[in-house]
Write an enzyme that holds these catalytic residues in place. Structure first.
Site, PDB file in Angstrom:
ATOM      1  CE  LYS A  68      90.035 108.566  -0.020  1.00  0.00           C
ATOM      2  NZ  LYS A  68      88.581 108.366   0.001  1.00  0.00           N
ATOM      3  CG  ASP A 117      89.120 106.831   7.067  1.00  0.00           C
ATOM      4  OD1 ASP A 117      89.556 107.415   6.047  1.00  0.00           O
ATOM      5  OD2 ASP A 117      88.199 106.009   7.027  1.00  0.00           O
TER       6      ASP A 117
END
Length: 373
Positions: A68, A117
């Site tokens: 990410k 999340d």
């Protein structure tokens, strides 16, 4: 009962789009940058009756156990350069940190804000720390204690909620609406919020550039099938943009939990849908609404979408662990998905899987990024 969502688009490989903006030069300025491994797994190739299976291992990406940071860092860089009128071509994390510390008053330095999340929030928090900024991270219900602690350890302010993912995103966005200082770095899009999500998608494309280079070094002309996990679809959007901007394009497969099949169900319906999500060990994929920004490309350019159960994912984690691969549930979902494709002749044929095919499984995270629940 296991739900088996399957979607196929025979026209996808003929669709083309302009190439994404490359963030590779920026990523190379990070201390410790190097391409993550592309590991050949011949035992899986034999099982699936294909020529090669290769795992793109994101368990150690710039000091974090997931991919990410590629998107979070590039989007933050672009957003800061836009805000302060800086030269994007010369920007590095170090130069931006120096500028913020020397030229921006402490009370005017932005707080980086997002909902997550797990891995995206940790990546935003890490980028904030590298820049000398604060971060505020909103998390939905169901996120593991280990993931929460990892975000806290990056120095971020953690805002825990009892909301689902979509509502946590909305809450994070509202927290910045009337604030001219704080900066929202969210990896999904909606009407009026597309620039940062577009830059996140562009940042992810570095991963696929690395895949192409590694295959070329092995003497392989390119993949026949690339499989990736899907949450809201930003990463899948990057995959589609990368491969559909080339003359020769592989089959592309998205994989989702059967309890959070927002992309598969949307593709089957021919329009974006919001679906009710349930609990899953694939925490980072537990999303109910596909990215508005990515939807047109996903509809036009994605060959197939499939869903997998937690049980199928657990088996994939265990099998990859036995092959000495550090793969968490989201990362292992791609093996579970390709196994379901390979088990049925019609699906194999739809994706061109034969005994010479080169299959790339993108493992987006290591086990420690999202341990089994």
């Amino acid at each position: 009962m296991v739900l088996d969502h399957w979607y196929a688009n025979p026209a996808a490989r003929a669709w083309r789009t302009p190439p994404p903006e490359s963030a590779r030069a920026f990523h190379r300025t990070f201390t410790g940058y190097r391409p993550t491994p592309l590991t050949s797994l011949p035992a899986l190739a034999a099982e699936l009756a294909v020529g090669h299976v290769l795992l793109k291992d994101e368990s150690h990406r710039l000091g974090l156990p997931a991919f990410k940071i590629l998107g979070a860092s590039w989007a933050t860089c672009r957003a800061l350069c836009t805000r302060y009128g800086l030269d994007l071509g010369a920007a590095t994390v170090a130069s931006l940190g120096t500028y913020l510390g020397a030229e921006v008053a402490a009370e005017l330095r932005p707080v980086l804000v997002t909902a997550t999340d797990g891995n995206h929030g940790r990546a935003v928090a890490r980028v904030a720390s590298l820049l000398g900024l604060a971060a505020r991270i909103y998390v939905p219900k169901g996120v593991s204690d280990a993931a929460l602690e990892a975000i806290r350890n990056e120095g971020a302010k953690l805002v825990e909620t009892d909301l689902d993912y979509d509502d946590a995103v909305a809450l994070a966005a509202r927290s910045t609406e009337d604030d001219e200082v704080d900066l929202l770095i969210q990896d999904t899009s909606w009407a009026g919020y597309t620039d940062v999500p577009r830059w996140i998608v562009d940042g992810y494309a570095t991963l696929f550039e690395e895949v192409d280079e590694a295959l070329e070094m092995r003497g392989l002309s390119g993949p026949h099938l690339v499989a990736c996990p899907v949450g809201v679809g930003a990463f899948a959007h990057a995959m589609v943009d990368h491969y559909r901007s080339r003359a020769s394009s592989p089959a592309l497969l998205s994989v989702e939990p059967d309890t959070a099949a927002c992309l598969a169900q949307s593709l089957l319906a021919g329009q974006p849908l919001t679906v009710k999500t349930g609990e899953t060990i694939m925490t980072g994929m537990n999303c109910g609404t596909p990215s508005e920004l990515g939807w047109p490309a996903l509809l036009a350019g994605m060959d197939a979408a499939i869903t997998v159960s937690d049980e199928e994912c657990r088996r994939a984690v265990a099998d990859l662990t036995n092959l000495a691969q550090d793969v968490g549930p989201c990362g292992a979902s791609t093996l579970a998905g390709v196994r379901k494709v390979a088990a049925m002749r019609a699906r194999r044929d739809a994706l061109g899987l034969d005994d010479q095919a080169v299959v790339v499984l993108v493992s987006t995270e290591g086990f420690q990024a999202n341990p089994l629940g």
